[in-house]
Design an enzyme around this catalytic site. Structure first.
Site: not given
Ligand code: PMP
Length: 384
Positions: A188, A245, A208-210, A80, A331, A160
């Site tokens: 994605q 940080t 994004s790591a998660h 984000t 989301c 996504n």
């Molecule tokens: N871009 C896409 C295509 C995503 O699927 C997501 C997470 N739903 C994000 C951005 C946002 O990622 P983050 O949770 O790391 O802010």
């Protein structure tokens, strides 16, 4: 969410929303969550050691993206923030005052649309290009809206919700021919597709790591050398582009997760798409009027988006406490508006509400897929 012998089996099929942390990633992060807590910006011995580890992680991400220099990798709190930095930062950093227009697509993540909305409120123009019924962006549609006033074009690598993979290199040709910057949200696609920034032809790229079996709260923006962007909050860290940080544990987690994803990508894509196909064929056979969304050919290996006429996807989710699925994207959960992605590919509001998103992942097994198929089919027939 883990399975033990005495409780009912839980099946996690929501890997587009987030992925579990790979134990190998946790092992790599542990020293920085325990003993090695020094701030990489500190001048003492421990800080310098942390700085070396930060540099190693940055180089690892640089190599994963085939970037030409480590300073092109800017760590952030997630995608984000990286998307916001890319779009708002590019407009703020533009060379000519009469530039500042933005082009994006109808199916981007909310963070991209939110950044564009923020700019719109400040008086900038935003052009939103549509997609076809499979969710594909056509290069000629981008070419048709390009003008000399455009600063940045933002298109996602893979969606996504419906998993559609965009022809990024062809889109990049169009964008760069017109002298604009090209930003790609690769969140994605990162675990499943090659991410060579030169082959993709991007100036800015978000990860994004998660979403790749790393920790939450950390991501990165690739910024091609020479690209002018302005920090959203300025300071000394991250080459002046992102103050705060350093989250060294998270960054090491991101670098490790990305390395593993790349090492295992080919085999894993094959395995995951095999399981997804099995689930897809099983569900389409058991629920004859169910329809597949997105592109059958250009699709993420783990993605399955199905519209099941006559049901409400949230009812299916409620009726399946042992299976994690999603309706639209996580989301937008809690809002009653139909998904903007499903609307953009032509689904009516009631079809969008009848759509479930399934995401197969690294630890999904054959048994999980069989159980999910049976339970989803049962619940759909009960609800009807
Ligand atoms: N871009 C896409 C295509 C995503 O699927 C997501 C997470 N739903 C994000 C951005 C946002 O990622 P983050 O949770 O790391 O802010």
């Amino acid at each position: 969410m883990s399975n033990d012998a005495n409780s009912p089996r839980l099946v996690y099929l929501d890997h587009h929303a987030t992925t579990p942390l790979d134990p190998r990633v946790l092992t790599a992060m542990m020293p920085f969550l325990t003993d090695q807590y020094a701030n990489p910006s500190s001048a003492h011995h421990f800080g310098r050691q942390a700085q070396r580890c930060l540099r190693e992680a940055r180089k690892s991400v640089q190599h994963a993206l085939a970037a030409s220099h480590e300073s092109e990798i800017i760590f952030t709190s997630g995608a984000t923030e990286a998307n916001t930095l890319a779009i708002i930062g590019a407009v703020a950093g533009r060379q000519w005052p009469d530039e500042g227009h933005i082009v994006t697509t109808a199916i981007e993540h909310h963070s991209v649309h939110a950044a564009c909305d923020q700019l719109k409120k400040q008086g900038y123009s935003v052009t939103t290009v549509g997609v076809d019924s499979e969710g594909l962006v056509h290069p000629e549609d981008i070419a048709a809206v390009m003008t000399p006033h455009i600063t940045v074009v933002s298109v996602m690598l893979a969606n996504n919700e419906i998993g559609t993979i965009q022809p990024i290199a062809s889109l990049a040709d169009v964008v760069t021919r017109h002298g604009a910057l090209f930003h790609v949200d690769a969140v994605q696609g990162a675990g499943a597709l090659p991410l060579n920034v030169d082959e993709l032809g991007v100036d800015l790229l978000t990860i994004s790591a998660h979403k790749i079996y790393g920790p939450k709260g950390v991501g990165a923006l690739y910024v091609r050398r020479g690209t002018q962007i302005h920090a959203q909050f300025s300071g000394t860290q991250e080459y002046g582009l992102r103050a705060g940080t350093t989250n060294l544990a998270g960054i090491v987690g991101l670098a490790t997760a990305l390395r593993i994803a790349i090492e295992e990508r080919t085999l894993e894509a094959h395995r995951v798409s095999g399981l997804r196909n099995k689930l897809e064929h099983g569900l389409l056979a058991a629920i004859p009027d169910a329809r597949l969304n997105g592109s059958a050919r250009h699709r993420l290996p783990g993605n399955l988006s199905l519209t099941i006429p006559g049901i409400d996807a949230t009812d299916v989710i409620q009726a399946l406490p042992d299976i994690a699925l999603s309706a639209g994207s996580a989301c937008t959960t809690g809002t009653s508006k139909p998904s903007h992605v499903l609307s953009a590919i032509g689904l009516s509001p009631s079809e969008a509400r009848a759509t479930v998103r399934i995401g197969v992942g690294r630890w999904t097994s054959e048994r999980d897929v069989d159980l999910a198929k049976r339970r989803i089919a049962e619940v759909v027939s009960e609800l009807r």
